[in-house]
Scaffold this active site. Structure first.
Site, PDB file in Angstrom:
ATOM      1  N   SER A  71       6.074  -0.556 -20.131  1.00 39.09           N
ATOM      2  CA  SER A  71       6.135   0.889 -19.881  1.00 39.09           C
ATOM      3  C   SER A  71       5.046   1.641 -20.631  1.00 39.09           C
ATOM      4  CB  SER A  71       7.510   1.435 -20.261  1.00 39.09           C
ATOM      5  OG  SER A  71       7.770   1.233 -21.647  1.00 39.09           O
ATOM      6  N   GLN A 106      -8.796  11.425   9.544  1.00 35.49           N
ATOM      7  CA  GLN A 106      -9.344  11.309  10.892  1.00 35.49           C
ATOM      8  C   GLN A 106      -8.990  12.510  11.753  1.00 35.49           C
ATOM      9  OE1 GLN A 106      -7.738   7.466  12.090  1.00 35.49           O
ATOM     10  NE2 GLN A 106      -9.707   6.476  11.664  1.00 35.49           N
ATOM     11  N   ASN A 188      -1.948   3.902 -12.987  1.00 35.85           N
ATOM     12  CA  ASN A 188      -1.852   3.586 -14.412  1.00 35.85           C
ATOM     13  C   ASN A 188      -2.098   2.091 -14.612  1.00 35.85           C
ATOM     14  OD1 ASN A 188       0.775   2.113 -14.411  1.00 35.85           O
ATOM     15  ND2 ASN A 188       1.624   4.106 -13.822  1.00 35.85           N
ATOM     16  N   ARG A 199      -2.381  -8.899  -5.135  1.00 35.03           N
ATOM     17  CA  ARG A 199      -3.424  -8.887  -4.109  1.00 35.03           C
ATOM     18  C   ARG A 199      -4.642  -9.749  -4.421  1.00 35.03           C
ATOM     19  NH1 ARG A 199      -0.913  -7.150   0.461  1.00 35.03           N
ATOM     20  NH2 ARG A 199       0.230  -5.213   0.084  1.00 35.03           N
TER      21      ARG A 199
END
Length: 250
Positions: A71, A106, A188, A199
């Site tokens: 945290s 767009q 953060n 990822r």
């Protein structure tokens, strides 16, 4: 013919830290890492650094990450301006709910001369590149034609801004996922660590994996005590992944 553009990731903002003058404490870091250490020590008022094993910023933050006191990482942040990224990739990116986003619209920005981001799987095959170019050029031609007819159909709408917006929001439906978009992303440190862990994995789509690793490289330079535990490796197919033994959140 649409221009093919590469990914570009630019760090445009980062956390600054101003130590309270009434706290008898100092550290060997600045910016975000200093703020994270300050937040952690504030929890226990350990300004005197009683544990020699966590006396430096690097050792303290390593301990924070090891024990899962994540945290405190949420106090520091970094912001990137990302271009050369496809619409399909940002559809995955924006699923990370702890980031803040501002993306090219767009509805307000015409896409008649929009760029294209190649899927990584076709980059090294001229025949596949030609097929992607052909498909994206056809889609853009359809967009231009549809936009012109919509603007004519909506000619009785008195507000010119509203008229153009209504036309573009309808015409954009035929644009391909390979259309380049541009986006500002703020997160953060905890959110960035989670994004990279998810990822930069070999199980992630290659385009967003490239994005995660590009962000990691800059974050590791910005805050090595926070992101230095990630190692970048090259797979057999030439793509890169990043892994850390200290990732506990899935």
């Amino acid at each position: 013919m649409a221009e093919i553009v590469p990914l570009r990731v630019q760090l445009i903002a980062k956390t600054d830290f101003i130590a309270p003058p009434d706290i008898d404490w100092s550290t060997d870091a600045d910016g975000g890492p200093a703020l994270v250490e300050f937040a952690g020590r504030a929890c226990y008022q350990s300004w005197s650094k009683p544990n020699p094993r966590t006396a430096t910023n690097e050792s303290y933050l390593r301990h924070v990450i090891e024990v899962g006191h994540l945290s405190v990482l949420e106090h520091a942040s970094a912001t990137f301006y990302i271009t050369g990224i496809s619409r399909s990739c940002t559809h995955e990116l924006i699923r990370h709910r702890h980031f803040s986003y501002s993306q090219l619209s767009q509805r307000f920005v015409p896409e008649d001369d929009s760029n294209v981001v190649l899927p990584p799987a076709v980059e090294d095959d001229p025949e596949l590149v030609a097929l992607v170019r052909k498909a994206t050029d056809a889609s853009r031609a359809a967009y231009v034609e549809l936009l012109e007819k919509l603007e004519s159909t909506l000619a009785d709408v008195p507000n010119a801004v509203l008229r153009r917006k209504q036309a573009r929001q309808a015409a954009r439906s035929v644009l391909p996922n390979a259309t380049e978009t541009r986006i500002v992303v703020t997160g953060n440190y905890r959110a960035w660590r989670h994004f990279i862990a998810m990822r930069a994995s070999e199980h992630a789509d290659v385009e967003i994996r490239r994005l995660a690793i590009a962000c990691l490289r800059q974050l590791a330079d910005l805050a090595p005590s926070i992101f230095g535990d990630f190692d970048i490796a090259t797979l057999a197919d030439g793509t890169e992944v990043a892994i850390s033994p200290l990732v506990y959140e899935g």
